[in-house]
Design an enzyme around this catalytic site. Structure first.
Site, PDB file in Angstrom:
ATOM      1  N   LYS A 259       0.894  -1.176   0.000  1.00 23.20           N
ATOM      2  CA  LYS A 259       0.000   0.000   0.000  1.00 23.20           C
ATOM      3  C   LYS A 259       0.917   1.206   0.000  1.00 23.20           C
ATOM      4  CE  LYS A 259      -2.071   3.093   1.879  1.00 23.20           C
ATOM      5  NZ  LYS A 259      -1.721   4.484   1.465  1.00 23.20           N
TER       6      LYS A 259
ATOM      7  N   GLY B 147       5.906   4.722   9.240  1.00 23.49           N
ATOM      8  CA  GLY B 147       5.073   5.929   9.222  1.00 23.49           C
ATOM      9  C   GLY B 147       5.049   6.544  10.609  1.00 23.49           C
ATOM     10  N   SER B 148       3.961   7.252  10.893  1.00 18.90           N
ATOM     11  CA  SER B 148       3.917   8.014  12.145  1.00 18.90           C
ATOM     12  C   SER B 148       3.531   7.123  13.333  1.00 18.90           C
ATOM     13  CB  SER B 148       2.906   9.151  12.011  1.00 18.90           C
ATOM     14  OG  SER B 148       1.628   8.604  11.783  1.00 18.90           O
TER      15      SER B 148
ATOM     16  N   GLY C  89       0.895   4.039  13.589  1.00 18.11           N
ATOM     17  CA  GLY C  89       1.486   2.779  14.059  1.00 18.11           C
ATOM     18  C   GLY C  89       0.681   2.176  15.205  1.00 18.11           C
TER      19      GLY C  89
ATOM     20  N   GLU D 174       8.279   0.909  12.123  1.00 15.36           N
ATOM     21  CA  GLU D 174       9.355   1.901  12.019  1.00 15.36           C
ATOM     22  C   GLU D 174       8.672   3.253  12.083  1.00 15.36           C
ATOM     23  OE1 GLU D 174      12.552   1.389  11.968  1.00 15.36           O
ATOM     24  OE2 GLU D 174      12.472  -0.784  11.787  1.00 15.36           O
TER      25      GLU D 174
ATOM     26  N   CYS E   2      12.982  10.488   8.904  1.00 14.00           N
ATOM     27  CA  CYS E   2      12.753   9.955  10.254  1.00 14.00           C
ATOM     28  C   CYS E   2      14.009  10.107  11.098  1.00 14.00           C
ATOM     29  CB  CYS E   2      12.318   8.505  10.173  1.00 14.00           C
ATOM     30  SG  CYS E   2      13.395   7.535   9.144  1.00 14.00           S
TER      31      CYS E   2
ATOM     32  N   GLU F 181       7.832  15.276  17.096  1.00 18.90           N
ATOM     33  CA  GLU F 181       8.421  15.240  15.754  1.00 18.90           C
ATOM     34  C   GLU F 181       7.790  16.341  14.901  1.00 18.90           C
ATOM     35  OE1 GLU F 181       7.458  11.855  13.182  1.00 18.90           O
ATOM     36  OE2 GLU F 181       9.610  11.702  12.803  1.00 18.90           O
TER      37      GLU F 181
HETATM   38  P1  NAD Z   1       1.540   8.253   8.110  1.00 17.15           P
HETATM   39  O1  NAD Z   1       1.535   7.409   9.338  1.00 17.15           O
HETATM   40  O2  NAD Z   1       0.551   9.327   7.998  1.00 17.15           O
HETATM   41  O3  NAD Z   1       1.326   7.329   6.817  1.00 17.15           O
HETATM   42  C1  NAD Z   1       2.164   6.258   6.514  1.00 17.15           C
HETATM   43  C2  NAD Z   1       1.387   5.241   5.694  1.00 17.15           C
HETATM   44  O4  NAD Z   1       0.346   4.691   6.489  1.00 17.15           O
HETATM   45  C3  NAD Z   1       0.709   5.818   4.448  1.00 17.15           C
HETATM   46  O5  NAD Z   1       0.808   4.901   3.383  1.00 17.15           O
HETATM   47  C4  NAD Z   1      -0.733   5.956   4.895  1.00 17.15           C
HETATM   48  O6  NAD Z   1      -1.655   5.898   3.834  1.00 17.15           O
HETATM   49  C5  NAD Z   1      -0.881   4.751   5.797  1.00 17.15           C
HETATM   50  N1  NAD Z   1      -1.972   4.848   6.775  1.00 17.15           N
HETATM   51  C6  NAD Z   1      -2.477   5.960   7.364  1.00 17.15           C
HETATM   52  N2  NAD Z   1      -3.485   5.638   8.198  1.00 17.15           N
HETATM   53  C7  NAD Z   1      -3.617   4.292   8.157  1.00 17.15           C
HETATM   54  C8  NAD Z   1      -4.475   3.363   8.811  1.00 17.15           C
HETATM   55  N3  NAD Z   1      -5.401   3.752   9.684  1.00 17.15           N
HETATM   56  N4  NAD Z   1      -4.335   2.054   8.531  1.00 17.15           N
HETATM   57  C9  NAD Z   1      -3.385   1.639   7.671  1.00 17.15           C
HETATM   58  N5  NAD Z   1      -2.548   2.472   7.014  1.00 17.15           N
HETATM   59  C10 NAD Z   1      -2.656   3.783   7.262  1.00 17.15           C
HETATM   60  O7  NAD Z   1       3.026   8.793   7.957  1.00 17.15           O
HETATM   61  P2  NAD Z   1       3.603   9.791   6.820  1.00 17.15           P
HETATM   62  O8  NAD Z   1       3.150  11.164   7.116  1.00 17.15           O
HETATM   63  O9  NAD Z   1       3.351   9.219   5.474  1.00 17.15           O
HETATM   64  O10 NAD Z   1       5.177   9.657   7.089  1.00 17.15           O
HETATM   65  C11 NAD Z   1       5.843  10.417   8.016  1.00 17.15           C
HETATM   66  C12 NAD Z   1       6.108   9.606   9.269  1.00 17.15           C
HETATM   67  O11 NAD Z   1       6.840   8.424   8.945  1.00 17.15           O
HETATM   68  C13 NAD Z   1       6.988  10.341  10.256  1.00 17.15           C
HETATM   69  O12 NAD Z   1       6.499  10.144  11.554  1.00 17.15           O
HETATM   70  C14 NAD Z   1       8.335   9.664  10.102  1.00 17.15           C
HETATM   71  O13 NAD Z   1       9.179   9.751  11.208  1.00 17.15           O
HETATM   72  C15 NAD Z   1       7.945   8.263   9.827  1.00 17.15           C
HETATM   73  N6  NAD Z   1       9.041   7.519   9.193  1.00 17.15           N
HETATM   74  C16 NAD Z   1       9.716   6.599   9.954  1.00 17.15           C
HETATM   75  C17 NAD Z   1      10.788   5.910   9.412  1.00 17.15           C
HETATM   76  C18 NAD Z   1      11.533   4.879  10.231  1.00 17.15           C
HETATM   77  O14 NAD Z   1      12.174   4.030   9.646  1.00 17.15           O
HETATM   78  N7  NAD Z   1      11.489   4.924  11.555  1.00 17.15           N
HETATM   79  C19 NAD Z   1      11.179   6.171   8.089  1.00 17.15           C
HETATM   80  C20 NAD Z   1      10.478   7.136   7.358  1.00 17.15           C
HETATM   81  C21 NAD Z   1       9.395   7.797   7.920  1.00 17.15           C
END
Ligand code: NAD
Length: 473
Positions: A154, A207-208, A212, A229, A263, A362
């Site tokens: 996804k 993601g966030s 998560g 992550e 991140c 963050e």
């Molecule tokens: P986000 O959590 O908004 O989205 C990430 C993904 O999750 C997207 O594909 C989104 O469509 C999906 N998503 C959102 N809601 C969902 C749900 N309810 N169920 C399933 N999937 C869902 O994050 P973002 O804004 O795209 O990315 C930024 C974040 O990612 C920051 O917090 C950053 O620190 C983190 N990040 C972490 C790492 C790591 O390795 N630790 C690496 C890169 C980014």
């Protein structure tokens, strides 16, 4: 869904399908149909396909980097680095396909042979963010495939075409149909449907923290495996003996590369150096801001207007609620060519304390916060004072300070005399505390996320042997 260039709101890359739960179900059904054959394919043969994708990524490196800059906004140099990570990791994982897997373990019983082997999990859902549109999907996909799983990716809402191009190349490399499947769309719709699907046995999420937690709760409810992550609040300590020029150059790169949307971005600096903050301000003010397609630009736009406004809100919090001192930046840049993009000037706060929101949360923008401290004990305590723990670094030539940082910082990645960003694919990548749940991506450990350990015992004594019993019992 509209796919828009972050540097130019008039430049629409296209309309992308918004997958729903029926599409997710179709993708999972295709993955299930392909699974038995892929799981039975020898690991070196799986590795051969991954190596071929690496070659295709090399062939397409320029065009993919151009697409990434147009779709995600980062500078071309950084986009090339993003694709290169996917290439490097493809070759690393292809090599792993012929490396030993598991151990032979002595048995306490005669004529009994014991070993461990990996077993695929089944159908795995990969959910990825937009900030590394090629690197992050490949960090998940190569080990998932090498372990014998079929996947449904996804992709992030803001970078659908990079994901599509990647999956096209995987298919061109000769991967059987159904082994990799792509769904687009929103997290709430397609992402949640993938997490909830009963035939998806594991979710690998980047993601966030907020998202998560939602995913982890659903996976826990269904007893699925999940790897996380998540966000971070990374930190660099600058000791009084540090090479100031080196520290400033590294910290500016760590804080402002990808406009702080990494991140591992250096969003805090714990400083014992009296000249550091002024030197960082001078560096930030020398940055050229503009579209990532301009090879002379240092700072490119933020991903979208929502993210720009979120960063502006944090700048307001820093100035007014937290009471930190704004040294430079803090404003939208929208003159001339910048008027159609989402730009914020490189921003430096100082006089911050660990409890302030800008030192805890963050921000994911070109903002860094200096926390002055009196000594190394206070520096390490301040550095460890957040719920996150992805990446930390220290600038010093004092071996005692360096070794204390290496051993006492509660972060999954620690650098000495280098910035918090710049992971290499052969090293484990992941964070402590709320940044994750213990898995590591990249490096050989990446396979742990996507496979089960199986303990195998082969008894060739032709009699019943009982472990832990004395002979004759
Ligand atoms: P986000 O959590 O908004 O989205 C990430 C993904 O999750 C997207 O594909 C989104 O469509 C999906 N998503 C959102 N809601 C969902 C749900 N309810 N169920 C399933 N999937 C869902 O994050 P973002 O804004 O795209 O990315 C930024 C974040 O990612 C920051 O917090 C950053 O620190 C983190 N990040 C972490 C790492 C790591 O390795 N630790 C690496 C890169 C980014």
């Amino acid at each position: 869904m509209q796919d828009v260039n972050p540097a130019d709101s008039d430049d629409v890359l296209g309309e992308v399908a918004r997958s729903n739960s029926a599409d997710v179900d179709q993708a999972v059904t295709a993955a299930k149909a392909a699974y038995a054959e892929w799981a039975a394919t020898p690991m070196p043969a799986r590795g051969d396909v991954i190596r071929r994708v690496g070659g295709l990524l090399e062939r397409e490196k320029d065009s993919l980097s151009q697409l990434m800059t147009r779709e995600m906004g980062k500078t071309l140099k950084e986009a090339r680095g993003d694709v290169q990570e996917g290439i490097d990791f493809a070759y690393f994982m292809a090599g792993q396909s012929r490396a030993p897997v598991g151990d032979t373990i002595p048995s306490e019983l005669p004529r009994k042979f014991s070993l461990t082997m990996r077993h695929p999990i089944g159908i795995v859902g990969l959910i990825t963010p937009w900030n590394f549109p090629i690197a992050i999907p490949t960090w998940k996909m190569w080990p998932a495939l090498l372990a014998g799983n079929c996947v449904v990716l996804k992709a992030a809402e803001d970078t659908p075409l990079c994901a599509q191009r990647l999956v096209e190349l995987v298919s061109e490399a000769g991967l059987p149909a159904g082994v990799v499947n792509l769904v687009q769309g929103t997290g709430e719709e397609a992402g949640a449907a993938l997490v909830a699907h009963p035939d998806v046995r594991a979710i690998s999420f980047t993601g966030s923290l907020e998202t998560g937690k939602l995913i982890a709760a659903e996976c826990g409810r269904q007893m699925k495996r999940y790897s996380m992550e998540l966000g971070s609040k990374n930190v660099t300590i600058v000791m009084p003996d540090a090479d100031l020029d080196l520290a400033v150059e590294g910290i500016a790169w760590g804080a402002f590369a990808t406009s702080g949307q990494r991140c591992t971005a250096t969003s805090r600096v714990v400083s014992l150096h009296p000249e550091f903050a002024d030197a960082l301000v001078a560096k930030a003010e020398s940055y050229k801001v503009g579209p990532g397609s301009d090879e002379t630009v240092d700072l490119a736009p933020l991903i979208n207007r929502t993210q720009r406004d979120r960063v502006l809100e944090y700048i307001r919090v820093g100035k007014h609620d937290d009471g930190a001192t704004l040294l430079t930046g803090g404003q939208v840049l929208d003159e001339g060519v910048l008027s159609k993009g989402n730009y914020i000037a490189p921003t430096v706060f100082t006089d911050a304390t660990p409890a302030m929101r800008i030192a805890q949360e963050e921000i994911f923008g070109p903002v860094t916060t200096v926390l002055p401290v009196p000594d190394l004990d206070a520096a390490i305590a301040a550095a460890n004072s957040t719920q996150y723990g992805l990446s930390a670094s220290i600038y010093t030539n004092d071996m005692t300070a360096a070794m204390r940082a290496v051993t006492e910082l509660e972060f999954g990645i620690v650098y000495v005399n280098a910035p918090t960003i710049g992971a290499e694919v052969q090293m484990p990548f992941g964070g402590m505390k709320s940044t994750g749940n213990g898995f590591r991506e990249a490096g050989p450990h990446a396979m742990d996320e996507f496979s089960e350990w199986k303990a195998v015992s082969i008894d060739f004594s032709s009699r019943l042997q009982k472990a832990q019993f004395q002979p004759g019992e």
